[in-house]
Design a protein around this motif. Structure first.
Motif, PDB file in Angstrom:
ATOM      1  N   ASP B 219       0.844  -1.191   0.000  1.00 28.40           N
ATOM      2  CA  ASP B 219       0.000   0.000   0.000  1.00 28.40           C
ATOM      3  C   ASP B 219       0.885   1.248   0.000  1.00 28.40           C
ATOM      4  O   ASP B 219       0.673   2.160   0.782  1.00 28.40           O
ATOM      5  N   ARG B 220       1.915   1.226  -0.840  1.00 28.79           N
ATOM      6  CA  ARG B 220       2.854   2.355  -0.828  1.00 28.79           C
ATOM      7  C   ARG B 220       2.618   3.322  -1.982  1.00 28.79           C
ATOM      8  O   ARG B 220       2.402   4.500  -1.781  1.00 28.79           O
ATOM      9  N   VAL B 221       2.644   2.781  -3.222  1.00 27.37           N
ATOM     10  CA  VAL B 221       2.638   3.630  -4.412  1.00 27.37           C
ATOM     11  C   VAL B 221       1.235   3.678  -5.004  1.00 27.37           C
ATOM     12  O   VAL B 221       0.679   2.635  -5.337  1.00 27.37           O
ATOM     13  N   GLY B 223      -1.624   3.296  -7.281  1.00 27.08           N
ATOM     14  CA  GLY B 223      -1.751   2.599  -8.553  1.00 27.08           C
ATOM     15  C   GLY B 223      -0.725   1.505  -8.770  1.00 27.08           C
ATOM     16  O   GLY B 223      -0.736   0.831  -9.791  1.00 27.08           O
ATOM     17  N   GLY B 224       0.161   1.277  -7.803  1.00 27.79           N
ATOM     18  CA  GLY B 224       1.284   0.375  -8.030  1.00 27.79           C
ATOM     19  C   GLY B 224       1.141  -1.023  -7.451  1.00 27.79           C
ATOM     20  O   GLY B 224       2.084  -1.806  -7.510  1.00 27.79           O
ATOM     21  N   HIS B 225      -0.018  -1.320  -6.858  1.00 28.36           N
ATOM     22  CA  HIS B 225      -0.138  -2.643  -6.225  1.00 28.36           C
ATOM     23  C   HIS B 225      -1.432  -3.333  -6.648  1.00 28.36           C
ATOM     24  O   HIS B 225      -2.386  -3.403  -5.883  1.00 28.36           O
ATOM     25  N   PRO B 226      -1.483  -3.851  -7.872  1.00 24.54           N
ATOM     26  CA  PRO B 226      -2.726  -4.483  -8.327  1.00 24.54           C
ATOM     27  C   PRO B 226      -2.895  -5.884  -7.724  1.00 24.54           C
ATOM     28  O   PRO B 226      -2.795  -6.888  -8.413  1.00 24.54           O
ATOM     29  N   VAL B 227      -3.125  -5.915  -6.428  1.00 27.92           N
ATOM     30  CA  VAL B 227      -3.279  -7.209  -5.745  1.00 27.92           C
ATOM     31  C   VAL B 227      -4.589  -7.214  -4.976  1.00 27.92           C
ATOM     32  O   VAL B 227      -5.096  -6.162  -4.576  1.00 27.92           O
ATOM     33  N   VAL B 228      -5.141  -8.401  -4.777  1.00 30.00           N
ATOM     34  CA  VAL B 228      -6.429  -8.506  -4.097  1.00 30.00           C
ATOM     35  C   VAL B 228      -6.398  -9.735  -3.188  1.00 30.00           C
ATOM     36  O   VAL B 228      -5.731 -10.723  -3.477  1.00 30.00           O
ATOM     37  N   VAL B 229      -7.063  -9.610  -2.037  1.00 34.85           N
ATOM     38  CA  VAL B 229      -7.213 -10.726  -1.102  1.00 34.85           C
ATOM     39  C   VAL B 229      -8.690 -11.086  -1.058  1.00 34.85           C
ATOM     40  O   VAL B 229      -9.551 -10.187  -0.992  1.00 34.85           O
ATOM     41  N   LEU B 230      -9.012 -12.370  -1.136  1.00 29.29           N
ATOM     42  CA  LEU B 230     -10.416 -12.820  -1.099  1.00 29.29           C
ATOM     43  C   LEU B 230     -10.779 -13.273   0.308  1.00 29.29           C
ATOM     44  O   LEU B 230      -9.925 -13.753   1.049  1.00 29.29           O
ATOM     45  N   GLY B 275     -20.854  -8.908   5.082  1.00 27.71           N
ATOM     46  CA  GLY B 275     -19.971  -9.954   4.565  1.00 27.71           C
ATOM     47  C   GLY B 275     -19.335  -9.508   3.255  1.00 27.71           C
ATOM     48  O   GLY B 275     -20.009  -9.355   2.239  1.00 27.71           O
ATOM     49  N   LEU B 276     -18.037  -9.271   3.268  1.00 23.23           N
ATOM     50  CA  LEU B 276     -17.345  -8.784   2.074  1.00 23.23           C
ATOM     51  C   LEU B 276     -16.769  -9.953   1.281  1.00 23.23           C
ATOM     52  O   LEU B 276     -16.610 -11.056   1.784  1.00 23.23           O
ATOM     53  N   ASP B 277     -16.457  -9.656  -0.005  1.00 24.61           N
ATOM     54  CA  ASP B 277     -15.880 -10.679  -0.871  1.00 24.61           C
ATOM     55  C   ASP B 277     -14.381 -10.497  -1.040  1.00 24.61           C
ATOM     56  O   ASP B 277     -13.641 -11.459  -1.132  1.00 24.61           O
ATOM     57  N   LEU B 278     -13.946  -9.249  -1.126  1.00 18.78           N
ATOM     58  CA  LEU B 278     -12.523  -9.052  -1.423  1.00 18.78           C
ATOM     59  C   LEU B 278     -12.007  -7.715  -0.880  1.00 18.78           C
ATOM     60  O   LEU B 278     -12.788  -6.828  -0.511  1.00 18.78           O
ATOM     61  N   PHE B 279     -10.686  -7.632  -0.849  1.00 18.60           N
ATOM     62  CA  PHE B 279     -10.011  -6.446  -0.328  1.00 18.60           C
ATOM     63  C   PHE B 279      -8.958  -5.974  -1.326  1.00 18.60           C
ATOM     64  O   PHE B 279      -8.295  -6.801  -1.968  1.00 18.60           O
ATOM     65  N   ILE B 280      -8.832  -4.648  -1.428  1.00 18.48           N
ATOM     66  CA  ILE B 280      -7.882  -4.036  -2.356  1.00 18.48           C
ATOM     67  C   ILE B 280      -7.104  -2.987  -1.561  1.00 18.48           C
ATOM     68  O   ILE B 280      -7.686  -2.314  -0.702  1.00 18.48           O
ATOM     69  N   PRO B 281      -5.811  -2.818  -1.818  1.00 19.82           N
ATOM     70  CA  PRO B 281      -5.091  -1.773  -1.090  1.00 19.82           C
ATOM     71  C   PRO B 281      -5.631  -0.387  -1.431  1.00 19.82           C
ATOM     72  O   PRO B 281      -6.030  -0.140  -2.575  1.00 19.82           O
ATOM     73  N   VAL B 282      -5.655   0.490  -0.447  1.00 18.63           N
ATOM     74  CA  VAL B 282      -6.143   1.854  -0.673  1.00 18.63           C
ATOM     75  C   VAL B 282      -5.381   2.531  -1.810  1.00 18.63           C
ATOM     76  O   VAL B 282      -5.956   3.307  -2.575  1.00 18.63           O
TER      77      VAL B 282
END
Lengths: 112, 889
Positions: B219-221, B223-230, B275-282
């Protein structure tokens, strides 16, 4: 009576008293068991004749302005029972933690 | 709890435990424990180590003393004796299956209602975030202003707070949850996700079941971390739990994200009840929506959770946060002056699902406690009646040498057995009741996650309730039976010696039951009245024949001009559909507590009082919004195509905002500074209920969509017929004019507002059920007392009849006795209700806590019920044959 009837926790209590923890709370601290298991164990060990309990001298305690405590001592029977139990309970012997990257004491050769 | 209290509690526990120890060993036991406790306290105090933690440990040790005492008793033979009692009690109860069944079912009602409501409270308030570590040291943080304490944090403020060293605070995490569109082979699928700070999982103490979760490095840059946690449930539901999930990708808007991990089962995200499905860095916010929120310090949109430092208390952390809030106010006075930060326990959060549920759950909790008290009073009456019948048996026991304690123990064994059986029955009900809560929740576009049902805490709670009820019920009649004259009953045919006192006690119990039943009935009546009144609350808009859905343009249209054109095409095409009277797009649906945005505003010509709160909720709307919602414009004009992005900024305010900032004159032509730009007021809209039915009049403003572009909007349709009939046509039209633009969460406006009513409906329904149960129990209790009294007075009635009393006289005699008790109960119940209903007046929209209609109707209902309860014994008494009656001894 053989020590076959002594549970692991009871042996821990007996061991703690042998190691010089003489009051209920101290034994609880030393063994990490709950007070609800230590106190009955102390009573049971006394019934078995492995421990004997006495009360602190009431006059001395009163002079110091504190209540007299009940303390426990190991008996000769208790010492024999403890020795036998410790030989039976082999759980706490050094083990190798090399697989976890922890350098511990080398395991001693297994006892015969 | 204070330390001195903990210390006292420890000694009190030992004092109580002594009662359990067998008498032979009691003195030694007591001396041993008191001395050991005393010396430990002394040592702790001398070492200066006496604090709440060590104090609690002391109480824990003292609990061990009770265990020790119980062990001594079992060893000393008390155990087998008690087992013997239990066997005896079981035989006795089995011999009277009718009594046993009634007693078990009655008790199960009381205990079951308590277990069910406790399981709901546990799942919604006590443990709203399952799956997190050490829930006790996790608290929620909100921004505050003079009159508000539920403000979200802006991202820049959050970052400053996160990076500050605050005493008592280990870490601060932030998130914002909402709906997202995931691209699939055949279009776009709606999911619920959250943008989260990189330290969220670390703060919650949630690891990965598979792969890994985010770290601050993710969660630094921007637009730089296109990752997701389910979440685990999304992994199971959407991906069938395939084991090679890590490393695969999914597309949100137009950005491809790589799945790096799955959270453990049970964890449903950082937002209570959702109940959420996924998480994305801010940091990836910019791929989902315009990223100006990451830099705008005045835009509050993030929810915040704080993990307290080990051993730190909330007040310590609060003191530290106050310092940070002051520093932020000094550094950025334009948006942060007069703003504070406040910590709340998770169950007392001032916004979100818990905030709405807390008052309702408090009412329900109180109600079931009252119901249990009533059940116990009812049972006590039953047991007293039974004890009268058993007096001879007990007297024999005493004369054969049983001590009073042994008699009490026998009765306690019986009631405990009853209560524990009832508790087991209640546990079965509780298992099933987890779904009952869902039955009340209307279909919602939000995924509700409430893990109610039986768990260890609920089981412990209901066991404790059962045991307490059993002990209490056995002790009271037991002590009474053992105290009464035990010789008289041995004389065969003796008159009911000592029964006057027992009779009075039973009558007192009836009065108590009637009173408690009335309290519950009045409460139910008030909630039912509220439901009726709420139907007439001025929502500000009309829910009739309205349809709403969400359209999401995706990031391809982050370019506003393209997106705005799409909105215009879509509304124009939908307006052509037969049966559609009005169409508009708008960011916000009234009566929605989620996604509420607010902004600090300045008003030209208005000088705020020192500390005056100047934030206002707002929504971005397209032309025709007010018409489509049937939300009247009081003055001025609607936004129109004229109000383009490059045209002078305009704003529409609601009447509350207009009255506040332009008192005594028109707001039209006034100017409001929103963000960096001054906007001219062009219209005044009628007030609406924006978040909840019970909210006070709230300032609100609307800005034209061309000047506040969003990539996702709601589309509102007003139809001439059944709105559901045109859903298919709407979808077809959308697919034709805007291919690839998905339509989510389609529902009628009537369905939408049903959600606002569901808590009220749930409260009213449950209260009505509990109230009716209570009235029934009270009536049965009254019936029992009167019927027994008739039986006992048979000879007296015979004498009266032979002296010329008519059947009507006899009936009147019996009924008047019953009604006398009922009347006393009703008077006490009315007084009690008048005191109790005030506690939940805030939940009664516009209905007074002393609403005469509700009080009168329920009183009549209860009076009629009690009259019916007296009728059967009265009828039986009137039909007595005087000759037969005189022969009864």
């Amino acid at each position: 009576m053989g020590t076959g009837t002594l549970s692991f926790g009871t042996v821990a209590v007996l061991h703690a008293v042998a190691a010089g923890y003489r009051f209920g709370f101290d034994v609880v601290d030393a063994t990490g068991l709950t007070a609800g298991s230590v106190y009955p164990a102390l009573d049971r060990l006394e019934d078995l004749g492995y421990l004997k309990s006495s009360w602190e001298h009431a006059a001395t305690a009163q002079a110091e302005g504190r209540p007299a405590r009940r303390y426990f001592q190991l008996t000769a029977d208790g010492a024999r029972a403890l020795d036998e139990a410790l030989r039976k309970h082999r759980t706490f012997q050094p083990v190798s933690l090399d697989a976890f990257g922890i350098r511990g004491p080398r395991p001693a050769g297994r006892r015969p | 709890m204070r330390v001195s209290w903990l210390r006292r509690l420890a000694f009190a526990v030992v004092a109580l435990g002594a009662w359990l120890a067998p008498s032979a060993a009691r003195d030694q036991w007591r001396r041993q424990w008191r001395a050991d406790l005393w010396h430990r306290c002394d040592a702790l105090e001398r070492a200066g180590l006496m604090n709440t933690r060590t104090g609690r440990a002391l109480v824990g040790r003292a609990a061990g003393a009770v265990w020790h005492a119980g062990w001594l008793r079992l060893r000393g033979g008390g155990g087998p004796m008690f087992l013997h009692d239990l066997r005896h009690a079981a035989r006795g109860l089995a011999g009277r299956p009718g009594f046993t069944a009634i007693a078990v079912v009655t008790l199960a009602l009381g205990i079951g209602a308590n277990s069910v409501i406790f399981s709901w409270i546990d799942a919604t308030l006590l443990h709203p975030l399952p799956g997190i570590a050490d829930a006790r040291s996790l608290v929620a943080l909100y921004g505050t202003e003079r009159a508000r304490n539920n403000i979200s944090l802006s991202y820049p403020n959050y970052v400053d707070l996160r990076d500050a060293t605050v005493p008592g605070v280990r870490s601060v995490a932030a998130f914002s949850a909402g709906a997202l569109g995931v691209r699939t082979d055949d279009g776009t699928e709606r999911v619920w996700g959250a943008v989260v700070s990189g330290n969220l999982f670390e703060t919650l103490g949630v690891g990965a079941a598979i792969g890994r979760v985010f770290t601050p490095e993710d969660d630094r840059v921007p637009g730089g971390h296109p990752v997701v946690v389910l979440t685990h449930s999304a992994w199971q539901r959407r991906y069938g739990g395939r084991p090679d999930i890590v490393g695969t990708t999914l597309v949100l808007k137009d950005q491809t994200f790589t799945i790096i991990g799955v959270t453990p089962p049970g964890f449903h995200g950082p937002q209570a009840l959702i109940g959420l499905d996924l998480f994305i860095p801010v940091a990836m916010l910019g791929t989902l929506m315009p990223a100006d929120r990451l830099t705008a310090r005045g835009s509050a949109w993030m929810s915040t959770l704080v993990r307290l430092a080990p051993g730190a208390s909330m007040p310590e952390a609060q003191a530290g946060l106050d310092v940070v809030a002051r520093q932020l106010a000094t550094a950025y006075p334009d948006v942060n002056s007069n703003r504070g930060m406040r910590l709340f326990p998770l169950w007392r959060q001032p916004s979100g699902g818990t905030a709405q549920l807390l008052p309702v759950m408090a009412v329900l909790g109180g109600v079931v406690a009252v119901l249990l008290a009533l059940v116990c009073a009812n049972m006590a009456g039953l047991l007293l009646a039974r004890a009268s019948g058993r007096r001879r048996e007990l007297a024999v026991r005493v004369s054969l040498g049983a001590s009073r304690w042994q008699v009490v123990r026998l009765l306690v064994a019986e009631t405990t057995l009853l209560a524990v059986t009832a508790g087991a029955l209640a546990a079965v009900v509780t298992v099933w009741s987890g779904n009952l809560l869902y039955a009340f929740i209307p279909p919602l576009p939000i995924p509700i996650a409430i893990d109610a049902g039986l768990n260890l805490r609920v089981l412990l709670f209901s066991s404790a309730v059962s045991l307490a009820a059993g002990l209490l019920l056995g002790l009271l009649p037991g002590l009474q039976a053992s105290r009464a004259d035990l010789v008289a009953p041995l004389k065969d045919g003796a008159a009911m010696g000592g029964s006057a006192r027992r009779g009075r006690l039973r009558q007192g119990l009836i009065v108590a039951q009637v009173a408690l039943a009335l309290v519950l009935l009045v409460s139910a009546g008030l909630f039912l009245r509220t439901l009726v009144v709420a139907d007439r609350v001025d929502l500000g808009f009309s829910a009739r024949q309205g349809l709403v859905g969400v359209i999401d343009l995706g990031s391809a249209t982050l370019e506003p001009a393209r997106g705005l054109a799409t909105y215009r095409t879509v509304t124009a095409a939908l307006a052509e559909l037969p049966g559609v009277e009005a169409v508009a797009v708008g960011q916000r649906l009234p009566l929605t507590s989620l996604d509420s945005s607010d902004r600090t505003v300045q008003v030209e010509g208005y000088t705020p009082a020192p500390g005056e709160e100047m934030t206002t909720y707002y929504a971005s709307i397209g032309p025709g919004y007010f018409d489509a919602l049937r939300l009247p414009l009081v003055e001025g004009r609607d936004v129109s195509a004229r109000d383009a992005a490059d045209a002078p900024p305009v704003v529409i305010v609601n009447t509350t905002m207009a009255r506040r900032f332009w008192p005594g004159r028109t707001a039209i032509g006034g100017r409001v500074k929103i963000g960096e730009r001054w906007a001219e007021v062009i219209g005044i809209a009628h007030d609406a209920k924006y978040a909840s039915l019970s909210e006070p009049a709230t300032p609100f403003m609307y800005v034209p969509i061309d000047q506040a572009y969003r990539t996702s909007m709601r589309v509102f349709l007003r139809t001439s017929g059944d709105p559901e009939a045109i859903v298919a046509a709407v979808r077809q039209t959308l697919a034709r004019v805007a291919p690839g633009v998905p339509l989510f969460d389609v529902q009628t406006l009537a369905q939408h507002i049903a959600f606002s009513f569901f808590l009220l409906e749930m409260a009213a329904t449950l209260l009505a059920v509990f109230g009716a149960t209570a009235a029934l129990l009270a009536a049965l209790g009254l019936y029992g007392v009167i019927a027994q009294s008739v039986a006992a007075r048979t000879r007296e009635i015979g004498v009266r009849m032979s002296l010329g009393a008519t059947k009507a006289d006899v009936a009147r005699l019996v009924v008047s006795q019953g009604l006398g008790l009922a009347a006393l109960g009703i008077v006490l119940g009315l007084a009690g209700a008048a005191g109790v209903t005030r506690l939940f007046e805030s939940q009664l929209l516009g209905v007074s806590a002393l609403d005469p209609g509700a009080f009168a109707a329920t009183t009549v209902l209860l009076a009629a019920t009690t009259l019916a309860a007296c009728a059967a014994p009265a009828w039986r008494a009137a039909r007595l044959d005087p000759v037969q009656a005189l022969r009864v001894d």
